[in-house]
Design a protein around this motif. Structure first.
Motif, mmCIF file in Angstrom:
data_model
loop_
_atom_site.group_PDB
_atom_site.id
_atom_site.type_symbol
_atom_site.label_atom_id
_atom_site.label_comp_id
_atom_site.label_asym_id
_atom_site.label_seq_id
_atom_site.Cartn_x
_atom_site.Cartn_y
_atom_site.Cartn_z
ATOM 1 N N ASN A 29 6.187 10.687 3.733
ATOM 2 C CA ASN A 29 5.146 10.125 4.597
ATOM 3 C C ASN A 29 5.271 8.613 4.735
ATOM 4 O O ASN A 29 4.307 7.937 5.092
ATOM 5 N N ASP A 30 6.457 8.078 4.496
ATOM 6 C CA ASP A 30 6.655 6.636 4.376
ATOM 7 C C ASP A 30 6.548 5.920 5.725
ATOM 8 O O ASP A 30 7.419 6.038 6.582
ATOM 9 N N LEU A 31 5.477 5.137 5.881
ATOM 10 C CA LEU A 31 5.260 4.344 7.086
ATOM 11 C C LEU A 31 5.691 2.890 6.906
ATOM 12 O O LEU A 31 5.621 2.105 7.852
ATOM 13 N N GLU A 32 6.136 2.521 5.712
ATOM 14 C CA GLU A 32 6.478 1.128 5.435
ATOM 15 C C GLU A 32 7.975 0.854 5.519
ATOM 16 O O GLU A 32 8.384 -0.277 5.735
ATOM 17 N N ASN A 33 8.773 1.872 5.350
ATOM 18 C CA ASN A 33 10.223 1.737 5.418
ATOM 19 C C ASN A 33 10.746 2.496 6.638
ATOM 20 O O ASN A 33 10.025 3.304 7.231
ATOM 21 N N PRO A 34 12.007 2.260 7.054
ATOM 22 C CA PRO A 34 12.528 2.898 8.284
ATOM 23 C C PRO A 34 12.926 4.349 8.074
ATOM 24 O O PRO A 34 14.071 4.735 8.303
ATOM 25 N N GLN A 35 11.950 5.176 7.660
ATOM 26 C CA GLN A 35 12.225 6.559 7.301
ATOM 27 C C GLN A 35 11.729 7.562 8.334
ATOM 28 O O GLN A 35 12.239 8.683 8.394
ATOM 29 N N LEU A 36 10.742 7.201 9.152
ATOM 30 C CA LEU A 36 10.174 8.132 10.123
ATOM 31 C C LEU A 36 10.374 7.595 11.537
ATOM 32 O O LEU A 36 10.131 6.431 11.806
#
Length: 227
Positions: free
Chosen positions: A160-167
């Motif tokens: 659920n990572d909204l802080e890193n470039p994962q989504l």
């Protein structure tokens, strides 16, 4: 690895009966990146939060541990709980707002109108139902490269990572084509190689995941396309 989620500063809460109105695309982008959203959705430099520059990305790649892929034994998507709710909206809904243009939502945060450009294949989508939220580093790929030893808190933060470039919001067809493959076996269209390679490298670096020799070589080739 249990302390990793805390170090990342990811705050996740369960869904409640009371929901807040969905923040604007500018608000979401500024909250997760510290900068206003680029005009018109994703920019040429990429609007993914936490995306490193080319020099930093190459340095991060050099710091990754190269190892053989691990086993899929015990893997299930249920091991990575998603989509979690933050500020009354799910991670999926936040990404739809962040990555879309002219997004209009209902009282439950669900987009009812907007456009989404899929950087993987160049498609423009006009309905949220046509959009998939891709994990840049797929859950199964993470499992094979170290996530099998994480606790549930860290897996939830990763998914659920909204802080890193994962989504990232992409077309359903490109997301299905990618599946759980690494850059050694699947890449987006070449014009997006730089951003994709930087995002993949950054996520693996942040979460201390390993890469294979073939994956390392593919990432090196992709980062070589960065200006």
């Amino acid at each position: 690895m249990g302390t990793l989620a805390v170090a990342l500063g990811v705050t996740l809460t369960g869904c409640g009966e009371d929901t807040l109105s969905l923040p604007s695309a500018d608000d979401v982008a500024e909250e997760v990146t510290g900068e206003p959203a680029p005009e018109g959705g994703q920019s040429a430099e990429g609007s993914l939060p936490g995306l490193p520059g080319a020099e930093e990305g190459r340095a991060q790649l050099g710091e990754l541990t190269v190892a053989e892929e691990g086993s899929m034994a015990g893997y299930s998507r249920d091991e990575f709980p998603h989509w979690q709710s933050t500020d009354g909206c799910t991670a999926r809904q936040h990404v739809l707002v962040r990555d879309g243009t002219g997004v209009e939502t209902d009282d439950n945060c669900q987009p009812q109108a907007g456009e989404w450009y899929s950087a993987f294949d160049g498609e423009t989508l006009t309905a949220a139902s046509e959009v998939d939220i891709d994990h840049i580093v797929p859950l199964a790929a993470a499992w094979r490269s170290g996530a099998d030893s994480w606790d549930e808190e860290t897996r939830r933060a990763f998914a659920n990572d909204l802080e890193n470039p994962q989504l990232i919001a992409v077309s359903a067809s490109s997301n299905r084509s990618k599946g759980d493959q690494t850059p050694a076996d699947w890449q987006p269209m070449e014009s997006y190689w730089c951003e994709y390679g930087l995002a993949w490298t950054s996520v693996k670096h942040t979460y201390e995941l390993t890469v294979t020799d073939e994956e390392f070589d593919a990432l090196t080739e992709m980062l070589d396309t960065c200006a």
